[in-house]
Write a protein that holds these residues in place. Sequence first.
Motif, PDB file in Angstrom:
ATOM      1  N   GLU A 191      43.775  24.906  28.565  1.00 39.52           N
ATOM      2  CA  GLU A 191      44.750  25.227  29.435  1.00 39.52           C
ATOM      3  C   GLU A 191      46.009  26.477  28.828  1.00 39.52           C
ATOM      4  O   GLU A 191      46.299  26.128  27.780  1.00 39.52           O
ATOM      5  CB  GLU A 191      45.646  24.025  29.845  1.00 39.52           C
ATOM      6  N   ILE A 192      45.878  27.402  29.532  1.00 39.40           N
ATOM      7  CA  ILE A 192      47.094  28.203  29.242  1.00 39.40           C
ATOM      8  C   ILE A 192      48.486  27.805  29.678  1.00 39.40           C
ATOM      9  O   ILE A 192      48.613  28.082  30.880  1.00 39.40           O
ATOM     10  CB  ILE A 192      46.781  29.882  29.652  1.00 39.40           C
ATOM     11  N   VAL A 193      49.386  27.393  28.897  1.00 40.61           N
ATOM     12  CA  VAL A 193      50.577  26.668  29.457  1.00 40.61           C
ATOM     13  C   VAL A 193      51.711  27.628  29.145  1.00 40.61           C
ATOM     14  O   VAL A 193      52.836  27.201  29.918  1.00 40.61           O
ATOM     15  CB  VAL A 193      50.774  25.335  28.751  1.00 40.61           C
ATOM     16  N   ALA A 194      51.628  28.663  28.658  1.00 41.08           N
ATOM     17  CA  ALA A 194      53.045  29.532  28.214  1.00 41.08           C
ATOM     18  C   ALA A 194      52.734  30.742  27.806  1.00 41.08           C
ATOM     19  O   ALA A 194      51.650  30.972  27.209  1.00 41.08           O
ATOM     20  CB  ALA A 194      53.885  28.742  27.231  1.00 41.08           C
ATOM     21  N   VAL A 195      53.592  31.851  28.183  1.00 39.40           N
ATOM     22  CA  VAL A 195      53.358  33.031  28.088  1.00 39.40           C
ATOM     23  C   VAL A 195      54.955  33.460  27.680  1.00 39.40           C
ATOM     24  O   VAL A 195      55.725  33.330  28.264  1.00 39.40           O
ATOM     25  CB  VAL A 195      52.698  34.159  28.990  1.00 39.40           C
ATOM     26  N   ALA A 196      55.051  34.361  26.498  1.00 37.10           N
ATOM     27  CA  ALA A 196      56.262  35.018  26.086  1.00 37.10           C
ATOM     28  C   ALA A 196      56.164  36.437  25.899  1.00 37.10           C
ATOM     29  O   ALA A 196      55.027  36.840  25.390  1.00 37.10           O
ATOM     30  CB  ALA A 196      56.787  34.283  24.955  1.00 37.10           C
ATOM     31  N   GLN A 241      55.865  38.233  35.284  1.00 39.00           N
ATOM     32  CA  GLN A 241      54.908  39.041  36.079  1.00 39.00           C
ATOM     33  C   GLN A 241      53.269  38.920  35.637  1.00 39.00           C
ATOM     34  O   GLN A 241      52.470  38.960  36.451  1.00 39.00           O
ATOM     35  CB  GLN A 241      55.414  40.488  35.861  1.00 39.00           C
ATOM     36  N   PHE A 242      53.348  38.772  34.368  1.00 40.60           N
ATOM     37  CA  PHE A 242      51.827  38.587  33.709  1.00 40.60           C
ATOM     38  C   PHE A 242      51.209  37.227  34.461  1.00 40.60           C
ATOM     39  O   PHE A 242      50.220  37.284  34.849  1.00 40.60           O
ATOM     40  CB  PHE A 242      51.951  38.529  32.318  1.00 40.60           C
ATOM     41  N   THR A 243      52.067  36.268  34.169  1.00 38.46           N
ATOM     42  CA  THR A 243      51.598  34.680  34.544  1.00 38.46           C
ATOM     43  C   THR A 243      50.938  34.892  36.270  1.00 38.46           C
ATOM     44  O   THR A 243      50.026  34.316  36.684  1.00 38.46           O
ATOM     45  CB  THR A 243      52.524  33.740  34.472  1.00 38.46           C
ATOM     46  N   GLU A 244      51.893  35.675  36.952  1.00 40.33           N
ATOM     47  CA  GLU A 244      51.630  35.858  38.377  1.00 40.33           C
ATOM     48  C   GLU A 244      50.275  36.696  38.709  1.00 40.33           C
ATOM     49  O   GLU A 244      49.736  36.347  39.773  1.00 40.33           O
ATOM     50  CB  GLU A 244      52.904  36.271  39.135  1.00 40.33           C
ATOM     51  N   SER A 245      50.365  37.842  37.767  1.00 46.30           N
ATOM     52  CA  SER A 245      49.372  38.721  38.305  1.00 46.30           C
ATOM     53  C   SER A 245      48.041  38.185  38.027  1.00 46.30           C
ATOM     54  O   SER A 245      46.853  38.464  38.607  1.00 46.30           O
ATOM     55  CB  SER A 245      49.601  40.046  37.476  1.00 46.30           C
ATOM     56  N   LEU A 246      47.780  37.203  37.059  1.00 47.21           N
ATOM     57  CA  LEU A 246      46.600  36.538  36.449  1.00 47.21           C
ATOM     58  C   LEU A 246      46.686  35.041  36.977  1.00 47.21           C
ATOM     59  O   LEU A 246      45.614  34.280  36.527  1.00 47.21           O
ATOM     60  CB  LEU A 246      46.501  36.423  34.927  1.00 47.21           C
ATOM     61  N   SER A 247      47.426  34.679  37.891  1.00 47.50           N
ATOM     62  CA  SER A 247      47.318  33.446  38.375  1.00 47.50           C
ATOM     63  C   SER A 247      47.246  32.182  37.591  1.00 47.50           C
ATOM     64  O   SER A 247      46.552  31.050  37.766  1.00 47.50           O
ATOM     65  CB  SER A 247      45.939  33.323  39.544  1.00 47.50           C
ATOM     66  N   HIS A 254      45.220  40.513  28.130  1.00 48.61           N
ATOM     67  CA  HIS A 254      44.523  40.129  29.296  1.00 48.61           C
ATOM     68  C   HIS A 254      43.171  39.711  28.751  1.00 48.61           C
ATOM     69  O   HIS A 254      42.464  38.783  29.520  1.00 48.61           O
ATOM     70  CB  HIS A 254      44.389  41.430  30.207  1.00 48.61           C
ATOM     71  N   ALA A 255      42.611  40.116  27.779  1.00 52.82           N
ATOM     72  CA  ALA A 255      41.367  39.966  27.272  1.00 52.82           C
ATOM     73  C   ALA A 255      41.413  38.518  26.969  1.00 52.82           C
ATOM     74  O   ALA A 255      40.614  37.742  26.854  1.00 52.82           O
ATOM     75  CB  ALA A 255      41.066  41.121  26.263  1.00 52.82           C
ATOM     76  N   HIS A 256      42.470  38.065  26.178  1.00 52.77           N
ATOM     77  CA  HIS A 256      42.533  36.814  25.806  1.00 52.77           C
ATOM     78  C   HIS A 256      42.560  35.542  26.860  1.00 52.77           C
ATOM     79  O   HIS A 256      41.587  34.812  26.996  1.00 52.77           O
ATOM     80  CB  HIS A 256      43.750  36.658  24.926  1.00 52.77           C
ATOM     81  N   VAL A 257      43.421  35.837  28.000  1.00 53.33           N
ATOM     82  CA  VAL A 257      43.237  35.078  29.086  1.00 53.33           C
ATOM     83  C   VAL A 257      41.843  35.009  29.694  1.00 53.33           C
ATOM     84  O   VAL A 257      41.602  33.800  29.961  1.00 53.33           O
ATOM     85  CB  VAL A 257      44.312  35.490  30.018  1.00 53.33           C
TER      86      VAL A 257
END
Length: 363
Positions: free
Chosen positions: A33-38, A47-53, A20-23
């Motif tokens: 641009e943050i284009v991917a999360v694994a 869930q992470f991408t949705e919660s942080l829009s 979360h801090a990195h985002v």
Amino acid sequence: MSTNVKPLRIGIIGSGGIAHAHVRQYKQLPGVEIVAVADVIPGKAKQFTESLSLTEAQAFDSHRSMLEMDLDGVSICTPNVSHHVTTVDALRAGKNVLLEKPMSVTLAEAVDMVQTARETGGMLTIGFQPRYDPNMKLVQDIVQSGKLGNVYYVETGGGRRRGMPGGTFISKALAGAGAMADIGCYSLDMALNALGYPRPLTVSAFTSNHFGTNPLYHPEASKFEVEDFGVAMVRFENDLVLQFKISWAMHMDTLGSTLFLGTDAGLKVNPHGTGNWSGVWDGKVGSMTLFHDFMGQQTSTPVPGIEHNKDLFFEKVRDFVDAVREGRPAPIPGEQILIQQAIIDGVIRSAELRREVEIKLPW
């Protein structure tokens, strides 16, 4: 920044608290641009991408699948035990890496990570944000200026009266080590960076977990598998010794200041902050004093601190981004942090064997 410049494409491996801090920091940087999360836990990355829009980011249950994407860099925010495999995979996939501390669980892993970076030409930088405090740079400048003369003894570390984390931090299988890996690595980096990362030779250490395994002090005492206290004497080349001590919990207000003893002068550096979770070198620097002789008399001189309001975590992420864009070397290279990983590895071995052990570096 020109609108014709291609945006920097970033992926994040691991979606726990530190991610979360990195985002937050990446979102403040133009042209990123943050284009991917694994995340290895099914559905957690989504869930992470949705919660942080993060509406443009794809979610993956496998970091290897994510690394098939066109990415300029990745932040690795996984539990310690996964640092090695995710870093090596990212470097082999041609990605630049910002890796959260500690670097790895074992020295062998750290060596493999550095060798992979060398072989692939990728950047591997380790996330020690306290380096971006101007006062940390001031400590380094004083030590390396020659003002202290020959530095022969250093004492560093830190102690929280109460400040024990839980979850993955206390699992041997996930964290590898406890207080040493979590906050001790900051203490070592502060001292070793000021000294120019000298070569360690031996270490004699003791560790314990009296507080973590006691339900009076920790709600997850039955799951507590790592050390909450450690102390070590490390010998380096050129007759330099370092006393390293760290604690997540103790019946004491402090384990003391960081000390640099030289033949011409000594430097005392106090940690910043107060309270149960303070007393360690994971953030800003407190007061500093130079002890020396003047006109044949013993005296001490306060070292004026540098006032600033920098967000050190932001500075860390920004420096990584700028280094990727400009093709610069790693801001905090893995070759340096490998040395402190060798010390932590030695502490673990020495504590288990109850004797001094040799530190063997690969080069």
